[in-house]
Design a protein around this motif. Structure first.
Motif, short mmCIF file in Angstrom:
data_model
loop_
_atom_site.label_atom_id
_atom_site.label_comp_id
_atom_site.label_asym_id
_atom_site.label_seq_id
_atom_site.Cartn_x
_atom_site.Cartn_y
_atom_site.Cartn_z
N VAL A 297 26.99 37.14 41.87
CA VAL A 297 26.50 38.19 42.77
C VAL A 297 27.66 39.09 43.20
CG1 VAL A 297 25.47 38.65 45.02
CG2 VAL A 297 24.56 36.81 43.59
N MET A 298 28.79 38.50 43.54
CA MET A 298 29.95 39.29 43.94
C MET A 298 30.46 40.15 42.78
SD MET A 298 30.38 38.72 47.10
CE MET A 298 31.97 39.51 47.27
N SER A 299 30.43 39.61 41.56
CA SER A 299 30.87 40.36 40.40
C SER A 299 29.97 41.56 40.15
CB SER A 299 30.89 39.46 39.16
OG SER A 299 31.79 38.40 39.31
N GLU A 300 28.68 41.40 40.36
CA GLU A 300 27.75 42.51 40.21
C GLU A 300 28.06 43.62 41.22
OE1 GLU A 300 25.26 43.31 38.19
OE2 GLU A 300 25.44 41.54 36.90
N LEU A 301 28.35 43.24 42.45
CA LEU A 301 28.69 44.24 43.47
C LEU A 301 29.98 44.97 43.10
CD1 LEU A 301 27.91 42.21 46.73
CD2 LEU A 301 26.58 44.10 45.77
N ILE A 302 30.98 44.22 42.65
CA ILE A 302 32.25 44.84 42.27
C ILE A 302 32.06 45.75 41.07
CG2 ILE A 302 34.56 44.37 41.36
CD1 ILE A 302 34.52 41.76 42.99
N SER A 303 31.28 45.30 40.10
CA SER A 303 31.04 46.09 38.88
C SER A 303 30.35 47.41 39.22
CB SER A 303 30.20 45.29 37.89
OG SER A 303 29.86 46.06 36.76
N ARG A 304 29.34 47.35 40.05
CA ARG A 304 28.62 48.57 40.40
C ARG A 304 29.50 49.52 41.21
NH1 ARG A 304 22.25 47.11 41.30
NH2 ARG A 304 22.09 45.64 39.55
N THR A 305 30.31 48.96 42.11
CA THR A 305 31.24 49.80 42.87
C THR A 305 32.23 50.48 41.94
OG1 THR A 305 31.05 48.33 44.78
CG2 THR A 305 32.95 49.81 44.71
#
Length: 345
Positions: A297-305
């Motif tokens: 979940v954290m990786s998805e947030l970082i990727s989208r940012t």
């Protein structure tokens, strides 16, 4: 081939402590391109040499003319960084890369350009079929690495390690190279164009006659580590949550099944499970699963940012419905300054 004017060409050669090969390399390039019917430039990147290579390069450039350009890096950053610097500085419609040790033959470049144009390819890589290298130190590790890379990336190339390649600048300038990723360029290019636009052709290979090889058996282990990064970025760069999520769900499923079994043993068979190693293993699997899912979940947030802030596109348009070819690439590709017509000298 038709005698019509060829595309402008930039030849990029990284060099590191190759003072004995400077003069012969530049001479060989000029001999190979003496009959090239189009503008071309020779761009040599000195990767922080300490043996006088930069001075020798500048002397040759002063003799040959402005079409020979020298880029000096402040220190030794490695072959990948040097190659990326040369690609960034290149102005040609086509970009050729090769090593600076004269093991690659510049005479292959015109033939490769014709082949790339005839087959309408975006990348043509050389295949050193008759390789003049040590069997144990170079050939065997290279063959193993080529098969492993092809199997994992899905891009079947016989010789990933050959630096002699021809690219369309509009394509290679969409790819950024880091670490020691120059070995995986066909795989990175396959993330931008379909594998059908990547070709391979047999090229000459010569034994090293001057200088010292910068490669050893230790690079095999670095290739394996880099390959893991390539696999991740090719498949999960835009969706890292899927990568960590699959691991988390798998471990969570195993841990949950173990806990169900232990619950059956505890409440139905009335046996003690507190001292069983299986109980500890089940708990560890469940906790690890939660950590992997949270990381996803954290990786998805970082990727989208990352994609939003850097405005990197998730797609590349090749042609629009009006048939016009889309112009892509980095800033240098849009400059009006094109290579000078050169003469072998």
């Amino acid at each position: 081939m038709s005698q019509s004017r060829k595309p402008s060409l930039s030849i990029v050669i990284p060099m590191y402590n190759e003072i004995d090969n400077v003069g012969p390399m530049i001479a060989r390039v000029h001999e190979a391109l003496a009959a090239y019917n189009g503008p071309w430039e020779l761009l040599i990147v000195d990767d922080g040499s300490t043996d006088g290579t930069p001075q020798a390069l500048n002397r040759e450039a002063a003799i040959r003319g402005p079409h020979v350009r020298i880029v000096e890096l402040r220190r030794n950053f490695g072959q990948t960084a040097a190659m990326q610097a040369g690609i960034d500085e290149a102005h040609g419609e086509l970009i050729a890369t090769l090593d600076g040790d004269l093991q690659n033959d510049p005479a292959d470049i015109p033939r490769m350009i014709d082949h790339l144009i005839e087959r309408d390819l975006d990348l043509l890589t050389g295949w050193r079929k008759n390789r003049k290298d040590d069997l144990v130190m170079r050939k065997i590790p290279s063959r193993i690495a080529n098969r492993l890379i092809g199997k994992i990336t899905g891009v079947r190339i016989n010789d990933y390690g050959c630096s002699l390649k021809i690219y369309r600048a509009s394509v290679i300038k969409q790819v950024r190279l880091y670490g020691e990723m120059h070995r995986f360029i066909p795989a990175w290019v396959a993330a931008v164009v379909p594998p059908s636009r990547i070709g391979e052709i047999e090229v000459n290979h010569n034994a090293r006659v001057a200088g010292v090889s910068k490669y050893g058996i230790s690079r095999t282990f670095r290739v394996i580590l880099d390959l893991l990064s390539v696999y991740f970025f090719m498949r999960y760069k835009a969706r890292p949550g899927h990568f960590f999520g699959m691991i988390g769900l798998s471990m969570g499923s195993i841990g949950s099944l173990l806990l169900v079994y232990l619950a059956f043993v505890k409440f139905i068979l009335d046996e003690d499970i507190g001292s069983r190693p299986l109980f500890l293993i089940a708990v560890v699997f469940v906790i690890a699963a939660l950590q992997f899912l949270t990381t996803g979940v954290m990786s998805e947030l970082i990727s989208r940012t990352y994609f939003e802030s850097s405005r990197i596109q998730q797609y590349v348009i090749y042609k629009r419905d009006d048939g016009a070819e889309t112009k892509t690439g980095w800033a240098n590709a849009d400059k009006d300054d094109t290579p000078n017509d050169s003469q072998a000298g």
